[in-house]
Design a protein around this motif. Structure first.
Motif, PDB file in Angstrom:
ATOM      1  N   HIS A   1     -59.580   0.545  15.372  1.00 29.68           N
ATOM      2  CA  HIS A   1     -59.104   1.439  16.432  1.00 29.68           C
ATOM      3  C   HIS A   1     -57.603   1.697  16.279  1.00 29.68           C
ATOM      4  N   ILE A   2     -56.829   0.646  16.127  1.00 32.19           N
ATOM      5  CA  ILE A   2     -55.373   0.787  16.023  1.00 32.19           C
ATOM      6  C   ILE A   2     -54.999   1.557  14.759  1.00 32.19           C
ATOM      7  N   ALA A   3     -55.666   1.264  13.649  1.00 26.40           N
ATOM      8  CA  ALA A   3     -55.392   1.994  12.401  1.00 26.40           C
ATOM      9  C   ALA A   3     -55.728   3.475  12.558  1.00 26.40           C
ATOM     10  N   ALA A   4     -56.829   3.778  13.228  1.00 26.61           N
ATOM     11  CA  ALA A   4     -57.227   5.175  13.424  1.00 26.61           C
ATOM     12  C   ALA A   4     -56.246   5.910  14.337  1.00 26.61           C
ATOM     13  N   VAL A   5     -55.755   5.223  15.384  1.00 24.91           N
ATOM     14  CA  VAL A   5     -54.737   5.823  16.254  1.00 24.91           C
ATOM     15  C   VAL A   5     -53.505   6.171  15.424  1.00 24.91           C
ATOM     16  N   ASN A   6     -53.041   5.229  14.627  1.00 28.34           N
ATOM     17  CA  ASN A   6     -51.836   5.455  13.824  1.00 28.34           C
ATOM     18  C   ASN A   6     -52.028   6.504  12.736  1.00 28.34           C
ATOM     19  N   ALA A   7     -53.281   6.776  12.361  1.00 29.72           N
ATOM     20  CA  ALA A   7     -53.590   7.803  11.360  1.00 29.72           C
ATOM     21  C   ALA A   7     -53.885   9.159  12.013  1.00 29.72           C
ATOM     22  N   PHE A   8     -53.873   9.217  13.363  1.00 30.98           N
ATOM     23  CA  PHE A   8     -54.174  10.435  14.116  1.00 30.98           C
ATOM     24  C   PHE A   8     -55.572  10.961  13.770  1.00 30.98           C
ATOM     25  N   ASP A   9     -56.528  10.062  13.588  1.00 32.61           N
ATOM     26  CA  ASP A   9     -57.881  10.403  13.154  1.00 32.61           C
ATOM     27  C   ASP A   9     -58.830  10.378  14.356  1.00 32.61           C
ATOM     28  N   GLU A  10     -59.021  11.525  14.964  1.00 29.14           N
ATOM     29  CA  GLU A  10     -59.822  11.638  16.187  1.00 29.14           C
ATOM     30  C   GLU A  10     -61.226  11.066  16.013  1.00 29.14           C
ATOM     31  N   ASP A  11     -61.921  11.458  14.964  1.00 26.94           N
ATOM     32  CA  ASP A  11     -63.291  10.987  14.765  1.00 26.94           C
ATOM     33  C   ASP A  11     -63.350   9.477  14.587  1.00 26.94           C
ATOM     34  N   ALA A  12     -62.414   8.926  13.829  1.00 28.20           N
ATOM     35  CA  ALA A  12     -62.401   7.477  13.595  1.00 28.20           C
ATOM     36  C   ALA A  12     -62.083   6.710  14.881  1.00 28.20           C
ATOM     37  N   ILE A  13     -61.193   7.242  15.701  1.00 29.89           N
ATOM     38  CA  ILE A  13     -60.882   6.587  16.977  1.00 29.89           C
ATOM     39  C   ILE A  13     -62.131   6.577  17.853  1.00 29.89           C
ATOM     40  N   VAL A  14     -62.748   7.725  18.030  1.00 25.91           N
ATOM     41  CA  VAL A  14     -63.926   7.831  18.889  1.00 25.91           C
ATOM     42  C   VAL A  14     -65.049   6.935  18.375  1.00 25.91           C
ATOM     43  N   ALA A  15     -65.177   6.797  17.066  1.00 30.13           N
ATOM     44  CA  ALA A  15     -66.238   5.978  16.472  1.00 30.13           C
ATOM     45  C   ALA A  15     -66.109   4.501  16.814  1.00 30.13           C
ATOM     46  N   THR A  16     -64.949   4.064  17.286  1.00 29.27           N
ATOM     47  CA  THR A  16     -64.778   2.646  17.640  1.00 29.27           C
ATOM     48  C   THR A  16     -65.353   2.323  19.013  1.00 29.27           C
ATOM     49  N   PHE A  17     -65.727   3.345  19.792  1.00 31.59           N
ATOM     50  CA  PHE A  17     -66.216   3.140  21.158  1.00 31.59           C
ATOM     51  C   PHE A  17     -67.741   3.182  21.233  1.00 31.59           C
ATOM     52  N   ALA A  18     -68.288   2.404  22.143  1.00 31.66           N
ATOM     53  CA  ALA A  18     -69.713   2.469  22.480  1.00 31.66           C
ATOM     54  C   ALA A  18     -69.977   3.781  23.227  1.00 31.66           C
ATOM     55  N   ASP A  19     -71.230   4.229  23.212  1.00 31.16           N
ATOM     56  CA  ASP A  19     -71.592   5.496  23.849  1.00 31.16           C
ATOM     57  C   ASP A  19     -71.202   5.561  25.324  1.00 31.16           C
ATOM     58  N   ASP A  20     -71.338   4.442  26.034  1.00 28.88           N
ATOM     59  CA  ASP A  20     -71.068   4.434  27.476  1.00 28.88           C
ATOM     60  C   ASP A  20     -69.757   3.725  27.814  1.00 28.88           C
ATOM     61  N   ALA A  21     -68.816   3.732  26.883  1.00 26.68           N
ATOM     62  CA  ALA A  21     -67.545   3.027  27.059  1.00 26.68           C
ATOM     63  C   ALA A  21     -66.726   3.609  28.204  1.00 26.68           C
ATOM     64  N   LEU A  22     -65.797   2.790  28.672  1.00 28.93           N
ATOM     65  CA  LEU A  22     -64.841   3.168  29.702  1.00 28.93           C
ATOM     66  C   LEU A  22     -63.432   2.964  29.166  1.00 28.93           C
ATOM     67  N   VAL A  23     -62.594   3.983  29.321  1.00 25.61           N
ATOM     68  CA  VAL A  23     -61.159   3.864  29.067  1.00 25.61           C
ATOM     69  C   VAL A  23     -60.464   4.109  30.395  1.00 25.61           C
ATOM     70  N   ASN A  24     -59.520   3.232  30.736  1.00 26.96           N
ATOM     71  CA  ASN A  24     -58.656   3.450  31.889  1.00 26.96           C
ATOM     72  C   ASN A  24     -57.236   3.484  31.348  1.00 26.96           C
ATOM     73  N   ASP A  25     -56.620   4.644  31.426  1.00 24.22           N
ATOM     74  CA  ASP A  25     -55.260   4.836  30.916  1.00 24.22           C
ATOM     75  C   ASP A  25     -54.443   5.495  32.019  1.00 24.22           C
ATOM     76  N   ALA A  26     -53.336   4.865  32.376  1.00 23.59           N
ATOM     77  CA  ALA A  26     -52.454   5.396  33.422  1.00 23.59           C
ATOM     78  C   ALA A  26     -53.225   5.665  34.711  1.00 23.59           C
ATOM     79  N   HIS A  27     -54.084   4.726  35.068  1.00 22.43           N
ATOM     80  CA  HIS A  27     -54.848   4.781  36.319  1.00 22.43           C
ATOM     81  C   HIS A  27     -55.861   5.923  36.350  1.00 22.43           C
ATOM     82  N   ARG A  28     -56.273   6.392  35.168  1.00 22.68           N
ATOM     83  CA  ARG A  28     -57.293   7.442  35.081  1.00 22.68           C
ATOM     84  C   ARG A  28     -58.464   6.897  34.278  1.00 22.68           C
ATOM     85  N   GLU A  29     -59.678   7.186  34.735  1.00 27.52           N
ATOM     86  CA  GLU A  29     -60.878   6.692  34.065  1.00 27.52           C
ATOM     87  C   GLU A  29     -61.524   7.788  33.226  1.00 27.52           C
ATOM     88  N   PHE A  30     -61.926   7.394  32.024  1.00 25.76           N
ATOM     89  CA  PHE A  30     -62.650   8.268  31.111  1.00 25.76           C
ATOM     90  C   PHE A  30     -63.928   7.527  30.725  1.00 25.76           C
TER      91      PHE A  30
END
Length: 121
Positions: free
Chosen positions: A14-43
């Motif tokens: 995940h961290i390597a993909a973020v640093n490579a600006f690789d959208e597909d690789a970043i998304v591939a690190t998450f489970a289908d029903d994952a939750l991200v909370n960033d700056a008090h916002r839920e995705f």
């Protein structure tokens, strides 16, 4: 405390993909029903997470320099120095964010990103 060599493989990916600006690789690190909370916002779920990744990580060319890794009861806590093309108004010169990762079956199921402040006591 440990270094990045001991990160769970998916967190390191995940961290390597973020640093490579690789959208597909970043998304591939998450489970289908994952939750991200960033700056008090839920995705919730991959579609919402992909929009967040495209706009706020890849779009803002965010990079993370890992400064600390803590394993706590099976959860991975990663502190990192963040930089990128995002609006830095009212942010410190050195922006350190804490990432709380929960991993199940080799995928990130929860990621919470917080700018912590020291306790006053």
């Amino acid at each position: 405390m440990t270094d990045t060599a001991t990160l769970a493989p998916v967190v390191a990916e995940h961290i390597a993909a973020v640093n490579a600006f690789d959208e597909d690789a970043i998304v591939a690190t998450f489970a289908d029903d994952a939750l991200v909370n960033d700056a008090h916002r839920e995705f919730w779920g991959l579609e919402a997470i992909r929009r967040w990744v495209a706009r706020e990580l890849v779009g803002d060319r965010v990079t993370v320099e890992v400064t600390e890794v803590v394993d706590h009861q099976g959860e991975t806590i990663v502190r990192g120095r963040y930089d990128g093309d995002f609006d830095k108004t009212n942010l410190p010169d050195e922006l350190i964010l804490t990432n709380y990762f929960t991993v199940r079956d080799g995928k990130i199921v929860t990621l919470i990103v917080i700018r912590n402040t020291p306790a006053s006591y």
